[in-house]
Design a protein around this motif. Structure first.
Motif, short mmCIF file in Angstrom:
data_model
loop_
_atom_site.label_atom_id
_atom_site.label_comp_id
_atom_site.label_asym_id
_atom_site.label_seq_id
_atom_site.Cartn_x
_atom_site.Cartn_y
_atom_site.Cartn_z
N ARG A 127 16.25 -1.49 1.97
CA ARG A 127 17.71 -0.99 1.78
C ARG A 127 18.63 -1.45 2.92
NH1 ARG A 127 21.73 -0.67 -1.44
NH2 ARG A 127 22.99 0.90 -0.96
N ASP A 128 18.04 -1.31 4.04
CA ASP A 128 18.70 -2.06 5.15
C ASP A 128 19.20 -3.39 5.04
OD1 ASP A 128 18.54 0.55 6.31
OD2 ASP A 128 17.01 -0.11 7.60
N LEU A 129 18.22 -4.10 4.50
CA LEU A 129 18.56 -5.63 4.23
C LEU A 129 19.43 -5.82 3.29
CD1 LEU A 129 14.82 -6.93 4.79
CD2 LEU A 129 16.46 -7.57 6.39
N GLU A 130 19.39 -5.03 2.20
CA GLU A 130 20.16 -5.37 1.20
C GLU A 130 21.64 -4.79 1.67
OE1 GLU A 130 18.73 -4.13 -3.28
OE2 GLU A 130 19.51 -2.35 -2.07
N LEU A 131 21.74 -3.91 2.54
CA LEU A 131 23.07 -3.50 3.22
C LEU A 131 23.64 -4.79 4.06
CD1 LEU A 131 22.68 -0.01 3.70
CD2 LEU A 131 24.12 -0.72 2.03
N ALA A 138 0.96 -1.37 -0.02
CA ALA A 138 -0.07 0.15 -0.06
C ALA A 138 0.79 1.14 0.22
CB ALA A 138 -0.87 -0.05 1.24
N GLU A 139 0.29 2.29 -0.71
CA GLU A 139 1.05 3.47 -0.86
C GLU A 139 1.79 4.15 0.45
OE1 GLU A 139 1.15 7.63 -3.16
OE2 GLU A 139 -0.58 6.44 -3.34
N ALA A 140 0.70 4.22 1.54
CA ALA A 140 1.15 4.73 2.91
C ALA A 140 2.23 3.78 3.43
CB ALA A 140 0.01 4.38 3.76
N GLU A 141 2.60 2.53 2.85
CA GLU A 141 3.85 1.69 3.68
C GLU A 141 4.96 1.82 2.60
OE1 GLU A 141 2.07 -2.09 3.90
OE2 GLU A 141 0.80 -1.38 5.36
N TRP A 142 5.12 2.51 1.62
CA TRP A 142 6.14 2.62 0.50
C TRP A 142 7.28 2.98 1.25
CZ3 TRP A 142 3.80 5.07 -4.50
CH2 TRP A 142 2.91 4.27 -5.15
N GLU A 143 7.33 3.96 1.89
CA GLU A 143 8.60 4.63 2.24
C GLU A 143 9.24 3.77 3.58
OE1 GLU A 143 9.29 8.91 2.19
OE2 GLU A 143 7.47 9.07 2.26
N PRO A 144 8.53 3.19 4.42
CA PRO A 144 9.19 2.54 5.43
C PRO A 144 9.73 1.07 4.83
CG PRO A 144 6.81 2.46 5.85
CD PRO A 144 7.32 3.64 4.94
N VAL A 145 8.91 0.43 3.86
CA VAL A 145 9.19 -0.74 3.22
C VAL A 145 10.64 -0.53 2.34
CG1 VAL A 145 8.57 -2.44 1.53
CG2 VAL A 145 7.05 -1.71 3.35
N PHE A 146 10.53 0.48 1.54
CA PHE A 146 11.71 1.00 0.90
C PHE A 146 12.92 0.90 1.83
CE2 PHE A 146 8.89 3.36 -2.61
CZ PHE A 146 8.65 1.92 -2.89
N GLN A 147 12.70 1.50 2.96
CA GLN A 147 13.98 1.80 3.79
C GLN A 147 14.48 0.52 4.44
OE1 GLN A 147 15.79 4.63 4.36
NE2 GLN A 147 17.46 3.02 4.99
N ALA A 190 11.66 4.84 -4.28
CA ALA A 190 12.42 3.56 -4.00
C ALA A 190 13.97 4.00 -4.46
CB ALA A 190 12.04 2.30 -4.95
N ARG A 191 14.16 4.63 -5.33
CA ARG A 191 15.51 5.00 -5.68
C ARG A 191 16.14 6.24 -4.91
NH1 ARG A 191 13.84 4.95 -12.07
NH2 ARG A 191 14.86 2.95 -12.54
N ARG A 192 15.15 6.99 -4.34
CA ARG A 192 15.73 7.89 -3.14
C ARG A 192 16.12 7.21 -1.95
NH1 ARG A 192 11.22 12.00 -2.30
NH2 ARG A 192 11.34 12.20 -4.60
N ALA A 193 15.72 6.04 -1.64
CA ALA A 193 15.74 5.24 -0.66
C ALA A 193 17.17 4.67 -0.70
CB ALA A 193 14.73 4.27 -0.11
N GLY A 194 17.60 4.56 -1.98
CA GLY A 194 18.70 3.83 -2.30
C GLY A 194 18.73 2.47 -3.12
N LEU A 195 17.45 2.26 -3.59
CA LEU A 195 17.25 1.11 -4.29
C LEU A 195 17.40 1.36 -5.48
CD1 LEU A 195 13.88 -0.09 -2.48
CD2 LEU A 195 16.20 -1.00 -1.88
#
Length: 368
Positions: free
Chosen positions: A147-151, A135-144, A186-191
């Motif tokens: 990204r943390d899991l990627e790192l 859901a759009e309301a969850e995008w930013e925390p999920v993207f972050q 998503a790209r702004r979050a580093g993905l």
């Protein structure tokens, strides 16, 4: 024809359809969707034919479908995206299957299942279809979180995707705007996803702005049109499935004879009735009773009365037919036979439904 119920699958048509669509669409990547046993055509042979035509990814709905492709020796990049609670993410990761992610909880479940491996995921954004997707309301925390899991090295966000409603060009462009906004976040979050995909067959053909670098091709690969106003031939596609049967019985009856359950059809004159041993258990829609058409020896006849579980009847009038004669329910209309789309119209449904409902009693025979 070896049996009295048969679906002939033209694998050369699959390959040709993919090649044709690749030329029209022009994206670097094309996902050939082989969910639901390849839309009823057979996932494994269709997948191989699609790869031969230039598809570089395969797509399924769920993990068991994807694992079946791996078990058959298919090692092409593979994505699946619909996961029930308790899905076996670990098995998918071990098999090198990319996983669609539709929620924060699912992202964490996949990370936990990665073990010593690295999970490859595609984040699915809900852009208005209101089904699965973040859901759009969850995008930013999920993207972050992604990204943390990627790192931390447990997963990689290989793709970001969504799905369109095909309601109208305006609705799809509105969803495109939402998707573009999500992609920027998503790209702004580093993905930095390698694959960005939004369009399936209809949008891939009609809305070039929705193509990004990847499209998912389902119905078009099977040679069927997703549009009401354009046929397969109009799109340069060839239907892949021909559904056939054989006449099992022939009888001459007088005028006024009732046919099949409830006598919804009665002969108007002395006539010949031909029995075809396919029914709704084989995928022949009961809703097409009295309206679906078949081809016998190049002539078209309408289903007379109700389609039953195992059989239906056609009134052939004074035409000469015999037990064992071929009956084509649908195939390539360019060959003069009914199409799956015509059966869909007769049944009040869509051509996707007609081919995917063909049952397990119907033998699939592959030609190439």
């Amino acid at each position: 024809m070896t049996g009295f119920r048969e679906a002939v699958i033209d694998l050369d048509a699959v390959t040709a359809n993919i090649r044709s669509l690749r030329q029209v669409i022009g994206t670097p990547h094309l996902v050939a969707v082989v969910k639901a046993d390849g839309y009823g055509h057979g996932a494994v042979p269709v997948a191989r034919a699609a790869l031969a035509g230039g598809a570089d990814w395969l797509g399924t709905a769920d993990i068991p479908e994807a694992l079946a492709l791996r078990a058959a020796g298919i090692d092409a990049p593979l994505l699946c995206w619909l996961h029930p609670h308790g899905a076996d993410f670990a098995a998918a990761i071990r098999a090198g299957i990319d996983l669609g992610v539709s929620s924060a909880a699912q992202l964490d479940e996949i990370a936990d299942a990665a073990g010593s491996g690295v999970a490859q995921v595609h984040l699915k954004l809900d852009t208005g279809l209101s089904r699965n997707g973040i859901a759009e309301a969850e995008w930013e925390p999920v993207f972050q979180r992604a990204r943390d899991l990627e790192l931390s090295g447990v997963l990689r966000v290989r793709g970001i995707f969504s799905h369109l409603s095909n309601t109208s060009a305006a609705d799809d462009r509105a969803a495109l705007a939402v998707f573009t906004r999500g992609l920027a976040l998503a790209r702004r979050a580093g993905l930095s996803p390698d694959l960005v995909h939004l369009a399936a067959t209809a949008a891939a053909i009609d809305l070039p702005e929705t193509r990004f670098n990847t499209v998912r091709i389902g119905i078009g690969m099977y040679g069927l049109s997703p549009f009401d106003d354009r046929s397969s031939a109009d799109l340069g596609l060839r239907p892949v499935m021909t559904l056939r049967g054989r006449i099992a019985a022939v009888r001459r009856v007088p005028a006024g004879r009732g046919v099949s359950y409830s006598y919804t059809y009665r002969t108007t004159d002395e006539s010949t009735l031909a029995l075809v041993p396919l029914g709704y258990a084989d995928g022949v829609p009961r809703q097409a009773s009295g309206s679906g058409q078949v081809s016998i020896a190049g002539n078209r006849f309408r289903v007379a009365g109700r389609v039953a579980m195992d059989q239906f009847v056609v009134d052939v009038g004074d035409a000469e037919v015999a037990v064992g004669d071929d009956v084509i329910l649908f195939g390539d209309p360019e060959a003069g036979v009914p199409s799956a789309s015509e059966w869909a119209t007769a049944a009040g449904t869509i051509n996707y439904d007609i081919v995917t409902r063909v049952g397990a009693r119907v033998t699939r025979r592959y030609s190439a």
